[in-house]
Design a protein around this motif. Sequence first.
Motif, short mmCIF file in Angstrom:
data_model
loop_
_atom_site.label_atom_id
_atom_site.label_comp_id
_atom_site.label_asym_id
_atom_site.label_seq_id
_atom_site.Cartn_x
_atom_site.Cartn_y
_atom_site.Cartn_z
N VAL A 12 6.06 0.05 -6.84
CA VAL A 12 6.57 -0.28 -5.51
C VAL A 12 7.64 0.74 -5.16
O VAL A 12 8.57 0.95 -5.94
CB VAL A 12 7.14 -1.71 -5.46
CG1 VAL A 12 7.70 -1.99 -4.07
CG2 VAL A 12 6.08 -2.74 -5.82
N THR A 15 10.34 3.40 1.48
CA THR A 15 10.03 4.53 2.36
C THR A 15 11.01 5.67 2.09
O THR A 15 12.23 5.47 2.01
CB THR A 15 10.12 4.11 3.83
OG1 THR A 15 9.13 3.10 4.07
CG2 THR A 15 9.87 5.29 4.75
N ASP A 38 -8.81 2.23 0.35
CA ASP A 38 -8.24 1.27 1.29
C ASP A 38 -9.32 0.29 1.70
O ASP A 38 -10.50 0.65 1.76
CB ASP A 38 -7.68 2.00 2.51
CG ASP A 38 -6.62 3.01 2.11
OD1 ASP A 38 -6.86 4.23 2.22
OD2 ASP A 38 -5.55 2.57 1.67
N PRO A 83 4.80 3.99 4.45
CA PRO A 83 3.99 2.76 4.33
C PRO A 83 2.49 3.03 4.43
O PRO A 83 1.69 2.31 3.81
CB PRO A 83 4.50 1.90 5.48
CG PRO A 83 5.93 2.32 5.66
CD PRO A 83 5.92 3.81 5.41
N GLN A 85 0.90 5.15 3.00
CA GLN A 85 0.41 5.58 1.70
C GLN A 85 0.23 4.41 0.72
O GLN A 85 -0.13 4.62 -0.44
CB GLN A 85 1.32 6.65 1.10
CG GLN A 85 1.31 7.94 1.90
CD GLN A 85 2.25 8.99 1.37
OE1 GLN A 85 3.46 8.75 1.22
NE2 GLN A 85 1.72 10.19 1.11
N THR A 86 0.49 3.22 1.21
CA THR A 86 0.17 2.03 0.43
C THR A 86 -1.34 1.98 0.23
O THR A 86 -2.10 1.98 1.19
CB THR A 86 0.64 0.75 1.16
OG1 THR A 86 2.06 0.74 1.20
CG2 THR A 86 0.14 -0.50 0.45
N SER A 87 -1.75 1.98 -1.04
CA SER A 87 -3.17 2.09 -1.33
C SER A 87 -3.39 1.93 -2.83
O SER A 87 -2.44 1.79 -3.60
CB SER A 87 -3.69 3.46 -0.88
OG SER A 87 -5.10 3.55 -1.00
N GLN A 112 -2.03 0.85 -8.30
CA GLN A 112 -1.73 0.12 -7.07
C GLN A 112 -0.33 0.51 -6.60
O GLN A 112 0.66 0.24 -7.29
CB GLN A 112 -1.79 -1.39 -7.31
CG GLN A 112 -1.32 -2.23 -6.14
CD GLN A 112 -2.29 -2.23 -4.96
OE1 GLN A 112 -3.43 -2.64 -5.10
NE2 GLN A 112 -1.83 -1.76 -3.81
N LEU A 113 -0.24 1.17 -5.47
CA LEU A 113 1.03 1.64 -4.93
C LEU A 113 1.34 0.91 -3.63
O LEU A 113 0.52 0.87 -2.72
CB LEU A 113 1.01 3.13 -4.67
CG LEU A 113 2.25 3.72 -4.00
CD1 LEU A 113 3.46 3.60 -4.91
CD2 LEU A 113 2.03 5.17 -3.60
N SER A 114 2.54 0.34 -3.57
CA SER A 114 3.02 -0.28 -2.34
C SER A 114 4.26 0.44 -1.87
O SER A 114 5.18 0.66 -2.66
CB SER A 114 3.34 -1.76 -2.57
OG SER A 114 2.18 -2.49 -2.89
N VAL A 115 4.28 0.82 -0.60
CA VAL A 115 5.44 1.48 -0.01
C VAL A 115 6.02 0.56 1.05
O VAL A 115 5.35 0.23 2.03
CB VAL A 115 5.07 2.85 0.60
CG1 VAL A 115 6.33 3.53 1.13
CG2 VAL A 115 4.38 3.72 -0.43
#
Lengths: 116, 110
Positions: A12, A15, A38, A83, A85-87, A112-115
């Motif tokens: 996580v 930004t 995605d 955000p 790039q959340t994917s 798993q990346l969350s921005v």
Amino acid sequence: NAGVTQTPKFRVLKTGQSMTLLCAQDMNHEYMYWYRQDPGMGLRLIHYSVGEGTTAKGEVPDGYNVSRLKKQNFLLGLESAAPSQTSVYFCASRYVAGGVRDEKLFFGSGTQLSVL
Amino acid sequence: SQQGEEDPQALSIQEGENATMNCSYKTSINNLQWYRQNSGRGLVHLILIRSNEREKHSGRLRVTLDTSKKSSSLLITASRAADTASYFCATDVHGNKLVFGAGTILRVKS
């Protein structure tokens, strides 16, 4: 034989932060790839490499950089995360040697990346 | 834009039935491949068909390719609950990279 290993598995970011995703393969594969996945869009190619020291842009390269300093490693960098790039990010590799190319890709298990 | 487009987006069938998924693409290809993805996992290669081939079999899988219509189909016979997954077609256009479609979600009910 581990195949294709991705680290980390989850991350996580806020930004604007930066991070590097590592892909390592122990199959002596020449080609390596970074995809993002995605919902409803399948996999889209970010960057790829056809050998140590070489990289090329894929379909969606903006906001990402890559490096292939060693044959077994392919790094994906986000300099200033957004955000969008959340994917889920997948690395893959492919066997090529002496003009012989195995057509199929071997995939890692994903990051798993969350921005936020 | 995506090179391959799968149809249907989702498919739900009973165990023992056959499942058919279709893939259409836009440009000439060297080969077309099908991959499977279980939930939360990476993709796994299933089968490859070259541009000069029309049909290929592997176990319960049958793949056809119609280059004149720029389309391919994947048939899974006698489906099992364990076949529940997402299935993607991928086209090899320039020889260095694969372009994936959006996938078909298959659910096999037991």
